[in-house]
Write a protein that holds these residues in place. Structure first.
Motif, PDB file in Angstrom:
ATOM      1  N   GLU A 158       0.905  -1.008   0.618  1.00 33.28           N
ATOM      2  CA  GLU A 158       0.322   0.082  -0.002  1.00 33.28           C
ATOM      3  C   GLU A 158       0.928   1.363   0.083  1.00 33.28           C
ATOM      4  O   GLU A 158       0.341   2.266   0.175  1.00 33.28           O
ATOM      5  CB  GLU A 158      -1.343   0.249   1.342  1.00 33.28           C
ATOM      6  CG  GLU A 158      -1.866  -1.081   1.117  1.00 33.28           C
ATOM      7  CD  GLU A 158      -2.930  -1.555   3.093  1.00 33.28           C
ATOM      8  OE1 GLU A 158      -2.880  -0.330   3.584  1.00 33.28           O
ATOM      9  OE2 GLU A 158      -3.443  -1.508   3.010  1.00 33.28           O
ATOM     10  N   LEU A 159       1.813   0.814  -0.271  1.00 34.17           N
ATOM     11  CA  LEU A 159       3.246   2.260  -0.449  1.00 34.17           C
ATOM     12  C   LEU A 159       2.409   3.556  -1.176  1.00 34.17           C
ATOM     13  O   LEU A 159       2.473   3.775  -2.345  1.00 34.17           O
ATOM     14  CB  LEU A 159       4.387   2.284  -1.149  1.00 34.17           C
ATOM     15  CG  LEU A 159       5.523   2.363  -0.337  1.00 34.17           C
ATOM     16  CD1 LEU A 159       6.052   3.014   1.017  1.00 34.17           C
ATOM     17  CD2 LEU A 159       7.102   2.533  -2.100  1.00 34.17           C
ATOM     18  N   PRO A 160       2.084   4.381   0.012  1.00 37.47           N
ATOM     19  CA  PRO A 160       1.551   5.892  -0.695  1.00 37.47           C
ATOM     20  C   PRO A 160       2.307   6.653  -2.227  1.00 37.47           C
ATOM     21  O   PRO A 160       3.872   6.591  -1.167  1.00 37.47           O
ATOM     22  CB  PRO A 160       1.618   6.718   0.196  1.00 37.47           C
ATOM     23  CG  PRO A 160       1.913   6.219   1.181  1.00 37.47           C
ATOM     24  CD  PRO A 160       2.248   4.865   1.217  1.00 37.47           C
ATOM     25  N   GLY A 161       2.314   6.881  -3.176  1.00 38.64           N
ATOM     26  CA  GLY A 161       2.766   8.108  -3.416  1.00 38.64           C
ATOM     27  C   GLY A 161       4.422   6.911  -4.226  1.00 38.64           C
ATOM     28  O   GLY A 161       4.953   7.613  -5.109  1.00 38.64           O
ATOM     29  N   ARG A 162       3.718   5.394  -4.774  1.00 34.74           N
ATOM     30  CA  ARG A 162       4.424   4.665  -5.487  1.00 34.74           C
ATOM     31  C   ARG A 162       4.778   4.952  -6.451  1.00 34.74           C
ATOM     32  O   ARG A 162       6.454   4.724  -6.995  1.00 34.74           O
ATOM     33  CB  ARG A 162       4.083   3.364  -5.101  1.00 34.74           C
ATOM     34  CG  ARG A 162       4.694   2.094  -5.839  1.00 34.74           C
ATOM     35  CD  ARG A 162       3.836   0.763  -6.386  1.00 34.74           C
ATOM     36  NE  ARG A 162       3.945   0.081  -4.786  1.00 34.74           N
ATOM     37  CZ  ARG A 162       5.033  -0.248  -4.101  1.00 34.74           C
ATOM     38  NH1 ARG A 162       6.688  -0.830  -5.163  1.00 34.74           N
ATOM     39  NH2 ARG A 162       5.267  -1.061  -2.912  1.00 34.74           N
ATOM     40  N   ASP A 163       4.053   5.310  -7.673  1.00 31.99           N
ATOM     41  CA  ASP A 163       4.228   5.657  -9.251  1.00 31.99           C
ATOM     42  C   ASP A 163       5.480   6.877  -9.027  1.00 31.99           C
ATOM     43  O   ASP A 163       6.506   6.821 -10.004  1.00 31.99           O
ATOM     44  CB  ASP A 163       3.646   5.552  -9.774  1.00 31.99           C
ATOM     45  CG  ASP A 163       2.281   4.584 -10.037  1.00 31.99           C
ATOM     46  OD1 ASP A 163       2.590   3.789  -9.656  1.00 31.99           O
ATOM     47  OD2 ASP A 163       1.109   5.100 -10.469  1.00 31.99           O
ATOM     48  N   ARG A 164       5.155   7.718  -8.659  1.00 32.36           N
ATOM     49  CA  ARG A 164       5.956   9.231  -8.105  1.00 32.36           C
ATOM     50  C   ARG A 164       7.120   8.651  -8.121  1.00 32.36           C
ATOM     51  O   ARG A 164       8.595   9.473  -8.212  1.00 32.36           O
ATOM     52  CB  ARG A 164       5.207  10.048  -7.494  1.00 32.36           C
ATOM     53  CG  ARG A 164       6.386  11.384  -7.841  1.00 32.36           C
ATOM     54  CD  ARG A 164       5.294  12.358  -6.656  1.00 32.36           C
ATOM     55  NE  ARG A 164       5.842  13.174  -6.056  1.00 32.36           N
ATOM     56  CZ  ARG A 164       6.679  14.511  -6.055  1.00 32.36           C
ATOM     57  NH1 ARG A 164       5.091  14.844  -4.836  1.00 32.36           N
ATOM     58  NH2 ARG A 164       7.381  15.280  -5.358  1.00 32.36           N
ATOM     59  N   LEU A 165       7.569   7.939  -6.716  1.00 27.89           N
ATOM     60  CA  LEU A 165       9.187   7.366  -6.324  1.00 27.89           C
ATOM     61  C   LEU A 165       9.568   6.838  -7.564  1.00 27.89           C
ATOM     62  O   LEU A 165      11.327   7.163  -7.161  1.00 27.89           O
ATOM     63  CB  LEU A 165       8.214   7.047  -5.125  1.00 27.89           C
ATOM     64  CG  LEU A 165      10.146   6.164  -4.324  1.00 27.89           C
ATOM     65  CD1 LEU A 165      10.863   7.273  -3.782  1.00 27.89           C
ATOM     66  CD2 LEU A 165       9.519   6.059  -3.059  1.00 27.89           C
ATOM     67  N   VAL A 166       9.137   5.588  -8.012  1.00 26.29           N
ATOM     68  CA  VAL A 166       9.715   5.114  -8.687  1.00 26.29           C
ATOM     69  C   VAL A 166       9.805   5.314 -10.639  1.00 26.29           C
ATOM     70  O   VAL A 166      11.101   5.108 -10.421  1.00 26.29           O
ATOM     71  CB  VAL A 166       8.657   3.802  -9.324  1.00 26.29           C
ATOM     72  CG1 VAL A 166       9.018   2.793 -10.415  1.00 26.29           C
ATOM     73  CG2 VAL A 166       8.244   3.030  -8.369  1.00 26.29           C
TER      74      VAL A 166
END
Length: 349
Positions: A165-173
């Motif tokens: 459920e990591l928030p902001g995963r796409d932006r982080l990746v």
């Protein structure tokens, strides 16, 4: 006592007094020693509110405290948002730093040093043509990117829920991908963001024609996968398992969540792992790179062409690996999967 130390932190942040704030951090951490998980989680939840009150450079250092609390047993979910947001912002600024550095100096970006306050000042001074404050911010982000990643490494290792459920995963990746070629120190983070959990594998033993549906999670590389798959399929042939491939107990413990004895022998491979296309699945790779066949990752267990050995243990020591034998495939279903995969040695033209 914990409330008192938290109040000190928030007051120092409100007063914009970083020296006092950093003096409060070790006192709060010491006060959490031996505290139950519920109380630790309450502290972590309260601490998560502090990140919006401080500059990113201070937030990166507060993140170390947050990660340490999670390692002591605090619930990481309230902290995931601010930690990921702070790291992502540092990575995005780091990408801008690298581009500006190459453009202005014609050199490759320098090795960062977050321990030397003069490093950022010296490096920022070389970004001629960029406003001084912006140049400092870019250099500071480059210096702090690794520090910002450390608590995220902790929460990703310790919590399957955070990984799911990591928030902001796409932006982080996306932000990580932009700097990864320049930052070898962030490869561990990239690996964790690729970890599979509750992933259903089809595992086929070519020699016997037997097949298994096995659910895996928390594996950092295919060394772990190799050892733990061998353990999962080992057992009496009369019950549908594979005989003669049982790895040693200590290898399995070290690959799951146990300690690695200093005198541990090297692990010996039981198979040659092959994908559905007949390509070798290298132990140095990761489970997420195994290609899909009809929506499932397929692992074929072939005899080892030579003896492979590797060190016992795990790439991510705080992450618990899981393997669950979901079911032994009926003979007709196993045969159907076997008919879809490449023959031993791969497809021929």
């Amino acid at each position: 006592m914990l409330d008192h130390h938290l109040a000190e932190l928030f007051q120092a942040a409100s007063d914009r007094d970083p020296d006092r704030l950093f003096a409060c951090v070790p006192r709060l951490y010491e006060a959490t020693e031996g505290v139950d998980e519920a109380s630790l989680s309450a502290v972590a939840a309260r601490l998560s509110e502090l990140f919006d009150l401080v500059p990113p450079s201070i937030g990166a250092r507060l993140g170390v405290l947050a990660g340490a609390l999670v390692e002591r047993g605090a619930d990481p979910m309230p902290l995931a948002g601010p930690l990921v947001r702070g790291l992502t912002e540092h990575l995005e600024l780091s990408a801008r730093f690298a581009a500006a550095w190459r453009s202005i100096t014609g050199e490759e970006p320098p090795e960062p040093d977050d321990d030397d306050p003069e490093w950022t000042v010296t490096v920022a001074a070389r970004l001629s043509g960029i406003e001084e404050r912006e140049a400092f911010g870019l250099a500071d982000a480059w210096a702090l990117a690794h520090l910002s990643s450390m608590p995220v490494l902790s929460i990703l290792q310790l919590s399957p829920r955070v990984r799911a459920e990591l928030p902001g995963r796409d932006r982080l990746v996306e932000a990580l991908s932009a700097v990864l070629d320049d930052r070898d120190d962030l490869e561990w983070l990239a690996g964790l963001l690729s970890v599979l959990d509750e992933e259903h594998l089809i595992v086929l033993h070519r020699e016997t024609g037997r097949g298994f549906e096995i659910v895996i999670g928390g594996m950092g590389d295919n060394f772990q996968l190799h050892t733990l798959l061998a353990d999962a399929v080992s057992g009496p042939a009369s019950e549908g398992f594979i005989e003669g491939v049982q790895p040693e107990f200590g290898w399995v413990v070290s690959a799951t969540d146990g300690p690695v004895p200093p005198e541990a022998d090297s692990v010996s491979g039981q198979f040659n792992l092959v994908d559905a296309n007949g390509k070798w699945i290298w132990n140095e790779g990761i489970p997420a790179s195994i290609p899909l066949l009809e929506g499932r990752r397929v692992v074929v267990l072939d005899p080892p062409p030579y003896q492979r050995t590797w060190s016992a243990g795990r790439r991510y020591p705080m992450m618990r690996a899981t393997v669950r034998m979901e079911r032994i495939l009926p003979a007709d279903e196993a045969a159907a999967w076997m008919s879809r995969i490449a023959p031993e040695g791969g497809f021929t033209n």
